[in-house]
Design an enzyme around this catalytic site. Sequence first.
Site, PDB file in Angstrom:
ATOM      1  N   GLU A  78      -1.654 -25.827 -66.858  1.00  0.00           N
ATOM      2  CA  GLU A  78      -0.676 -26.975 -66.505  1.00  0.00           C
ATOM      3  C   GLU A  78      -0.357 -27.218 -65.138  1.00  0.00           C
ATOM      4  O   GLU A  78       0.438 -26.211 -64.799  1.00  0.00           O
ATOM      5  CB  GLU A  78       0.416 -27.050 -67.685  1.00  0.00           C
ATOM      6  CG  GLU A  78       0.923 -28.417 -67.563  1.00  0.00           C
ATOM      7  CD  GLU A  78       2.217 -28.532 -68.646  1.00  0.00           C
ATOM      8  OE1 GLU A  78       2.402 -29.708 -68.916  1.00  0.00           O
ATOM      9  OE2 GLU A  78       2.346 -27.533 -69.491  1.00  0.00           O
ATOM     10  N   LYS A 104      -0.612 -36.363 -70.302  1.00  0.00           N
ATOM     11  CA  LYS A 104      -0.240 -35.831 -71.265  1.00  0.00           C
ATOM     12  C   LYS A 104       0.578 -36.877 -72.332  1.00  0.00           C
ATOM     13  O   LYS A 104       1.234 -37.641 -71.688  1.00  0.00           O
ATOM     14  CB  LYS A 104       1.043 -34.781 -70.670  1.00  0.00           C
ATOM     15  CG  LYS A 104       1.424 -33.741 -71.999  1.00  0.00           C
ATOM     16  CD  LYS A 104       2.313 -32.849 -71.129  1.00  0.00           C
ATOM     17  CE  LYS A 104       2.897 -31.753 -71.891  1.00  0.00           C
ATOM     18  NZ  LYS A 104       3.359 -30.589 -71.352  1.00  0.00           N
ATOM     19  N   CYS A 162      -0.379 -28.232 -73.476  1.00  0.00           N
ATOM     20  CA  CYS A 162       0.814 -27.350 -73.735  1.00  0.00           C
ATOM     21  C   CYS A 162       1.603 -27.932 -74.880  1.00  0.00           C
ATOM     22  O   CYS A 162       1.190 -27.766 -76.166  1.00  0.00           O
ATOM     23  CB  CYS A 162       1.734 -27.289 -72.461  1.00  0.00           C
ATOM     24  SG  CYS A 162       3.106 -25.940 -72.591  1.00  0.00           S
ATOM     25  N   LEU A 191      24.938   1.005 -59.557  1.00  0.00           N
ATOM     26  CA  LEU A 191      24.535   1.941 -60.709  1.00  0.00           C
ATOM     27  C   LEU A 191      25.759   2.422 -61.327  1.00  0.00           C
ATOM     28  O   LEU A 191      26.449   3.588 -60.569  1.00  0.00           O
ATOM     29  CB  LEU A 191      23.443   2.748 -60.364  1.00  0.00           C
ATOM     30  CG  LEU A 191      23.015   3.566 -61.489  1.00  0.00           C
ATOM     31  CD1 LEU A 191      22.315   2.727 -62.605  1.00  0.00           C
ATOM     32  CD2 LEU A 191      21.907   4.598 -60.913  1.00  0.00           C
ATOM     33  N   SER A 192      26.412   1.970 -62.484  1.00  0.00           N
ATOM     34  CA  SER A 192      27.701   2.439 -62.765  1.00  0.00           C
ATOM     35  C   SER A 192      27.583   3.675 -63.813  1.00  0.00           C
ATOM     36  O   SER A 192      28.481   4.319 -64.010  1.00  0.00           O
ATOM     37  CB  SER A 192      28.151   1.436 -63.688  1.00  0.00           C
ATOM     38  OG  SER A 192      27.622   1.052 -64.926  1.00  0.00           O
ATOM     39  N   GLY A 233      26.305   3.288 -66.963  1.00  0.00           N
ATOM     40  CA  GLY A 233      26.300   2.601 -68.223  1.00  0.00           C
ATOM     41  C   GLY A 233      25.027   2.082 -68.463  1.00  0.00           C
ATOM     42  O   GLY A 233      23.940   2.078 -67.910  1.00  0.00           O
ATOM     43  N   ILE A 234      24.976   1.590 -69.895  1.00  0.00           N
ATOM     44  CA  ILE A 234      23.625   1.205 -70.297  1.00  0.00           C
ATOM     45  C   ILE A 234      22.884  -0.087 -69.434  1.00  0.00           C
ATOM     46  O   ILE A 234      21.777   0.054 -69.317  1.00  0.00           O
ATOM     47  CB  ILE A 234      23.804   0.930 -71.777  1.00  0.00           C
ATOM     48  CG1 ILE A 234      23.880   2.015 -72.753  1.00  0.00           C
ATOM     49  CG2 ILE A 234      22.566   0.060 -72.190  1.00  0.00           C
ATOM     50  CD1 ILE A 234      24.043   1.753 -74.176  1.00  0.00           C
ATOM     51  N   ASP A 235      23.692  -0.939 -69.268  1.00  0.00           N
ATOM     52  CA  ASP A 235      23.238  -2.354 -68.657  1.00  0.00           C
ATOM     53  C   ASP A 235      22.592  -1.955 -67.354  1.00  0.00           C
ATOM     54  O   ASP A 235      21.401  -2.324 -67.162  1.00  0.00           O
ATOM     55  CB  ASP A 235      24.517  -3.213 -68.213  1.00  0.00           C
ATOM     56  CG  ASP A 235      24.874  -3.637 -70.000  1.00  0.00           C
ATOM     57  OD1 ASP A 235      23.852  -3.689 -70.622  1.00  0.00           O
ATOM     58  OD2 ASP A 235      26.111  -4.208 -70.193  1.00  0.00           O
ATOM     59  N   SER A 236      23.475  -1.340 -66.322  1.00  0.00           N
ATOM     60  CA  SER A 236      22.916  -0.938 -64.980  1.00  0.00           C
ATOM     61  C   SER A 236      21.945  -0.074 -65.054  1.00  0.00           C
ATOM     62  O   SER A 236      20.952  -0.155 -64.326  1.00  0.00           O
ATOM     63  CB  SER A 236      23.871  -0.611 -64.043  1.00  0.00           C
ATOM     64  OG  SER A 236      24.684   0.615 -64.558  1.00  0.00           O
TER      65      SER A 236
END
Length: 695
Positions: free
Chosen positions: A45, A114, A175, A356-357, A359-362
């Site tokens: 598209e 469309k 689409c 970068l801590s 922890g899981i997220d970083s």
Amino acid sequence: MGRAVTVATCALNQWALDFEGNLERIFRSIDIAKSRGARYRLGPELEICGYGCSDHYYESDTLLHSFQVLAKLLESPATQDIICDVGMPVLHRNVRYNCRVIFLNKKILLIRPKISLANAGNYRELRWFTPWNKARHVEEYFLPRIIQEVAGQETVPFGDAVLATKDTCLGAEICEELWAPNSPHIEMGLDGVEIFTNSSGSHHVLRKAHTRVDLVNSATAKNGGIYILANQKGCDGDRLYYDGCAMISMNGETVAQGSQFSLDDVEVLVATLDLEDVRSYRAEISSRNLAASKVNPYPRVKVNFALSCSDDVAVPTCMPIQWRHHSPEEEISLGPACWLWDYLRRSKQAGFLLPLSGGIDSSATACIVYSMCHQVCLAVKNGNADVLADARKIVNDETYVPEDPREFCKRIFTTCYMASENSSQDTCNRAKLLAEQIGSYHINLNIDAAVKAIVGIFSMVTGLTPRFSVYGGSSRENLALQNVQARIRMVLAYLFAQLTLWTRGLPGGLLVLGSANVDESLRGYLTKYDCSSADINPIGGISKTDLKNFIQYCIENFQLTALRSIMSAPPTAELEPLVEGQVAQTDEADMGMTYAELSIYGKLRKIAKAGPYSMFCKLINMWNEICTPREVASKVKHFFRMYSINRHKMTTLTPSYHAENYSPDDNRFDLRPFLYNTTWSWQFRCIDKQVNALD
């Protein structure tokens, strides 16, 4: 006999307003399609200008340059002897339409506007385009002079029509029309259309791909026929990642599948299919044939061209295949990684910097970058010259060949652990070990001097020194001291992003990556203008639950053993003082709710459209075995109170990869006020009334 047709569809990594690059990729797809014997080529598209032009669609320049590209396509020998179906905006009688322009041998056969526009969630097509509401109606379109000079045509058909070639009949969908309850392919199929085409700009959402595949297959399961779907792929300039998945289906079964995640800018699928299989499939569906006898016919544009050869008895045709779906963990590993690669190469930066801590997220963000490095090395190994050229530009080395993901990661990825007196040695060690295993250039620094300087200025001006709660301070003092630490980290992140490569004698700067997940954003559990404020965030649309599963996937598939201790540690911001050297602060205690609860609140709020009262009514049934109605009421009130107090933070949320349909992204997807009456007095009173009745 003329029964085996060869058709091609593609997934192109188009870029909004990159007319030169878009044209080159369209040409490449046509060349590949022709080299494989295709007689019809379908593209995504709005592929000429790129789908994500947004308010640039209002500009006459966008229309002009689209026609200039179309002229290049029409006059090129590369487009001879193949029907080409391309997408672009067209102005007809001063109204803008999202169109397919179908041409053959320098002649435009049909411009098909469309009919059903996408206007929910991330889509705003009604803002820029008007749907074509004249069913089975065709008008004359007066071509601009630039096209008249090439095509030798003054006018062409514009509207809701189908193409009748020498051997078959083709009808186009665009689409959203596939997703509509009254999809055009239904009536077109009843009117004898045998090949349906769909050019899409469909973006990735976790666990969504099977829905699109099921819709395509079901389109021909009931009615018979061949369905060809093309889609945009990659990041074309905003938060969305278009996930390819080009496909060809016949009589309810997939016969060709494209990749969902790939660094290939051009991917072409070609299939040879027997039209007699469509006709015999339809022959025994009596309900279809009865309906077909009553259908209103479509205008047919006759095309003196065939998609098959006259002598094709020995031509092999494609057989059905089993669609292979990615797991959600694979989707997280691949989708955001491809999005990051597109952003990096197109922004012309030299890499990424991530606070970068430990922890899981970083850590999940770091793993996505590492996955990106894997994808780059794999693409280069498979001979992708575009990826190799981009990698060389990024590292500023014309002879470089990325072969080892860890070595490439070292060149383009800097991680930084920013310790304070409230940080534990455990998180420091976890961050360092993960950095070693993925190969990033890792920096350890301490922010205490900067924090003391900021607090010192405040004390010098006011004569007062704020204290943490554990030292007798108020909640206001406690929160302010946490925020100072968090915001100092943001300032340092940008400083090191700009100058780290300079200190190493290397050119360029780095993009700062954020790592706030979708649940924390919804709750507002982040400091405004802290490390959640970055250039881009690959996990901002992903839940904590999915990120934990992704971390486990990385342990097993990338052998990142450092992630085991990260997985087992309780999530913590480490902004309050340690108690006997150990972390006393945890995220879920701070938030007053679990991450699992947050995901449920988010889905009910956004997907189920539940306000406080409706959410309470749903949860007393969902949680009837674990909570009393009064406890449910307390939880719902606490969530809405915190959500509304913190909603203002969404206005400055870092642009994030869109992966969840309950994202609180304020930019386009989740439009809400950011100044609420946080007492919700009327709503909460309705909840209390219901609780009393249940008691």
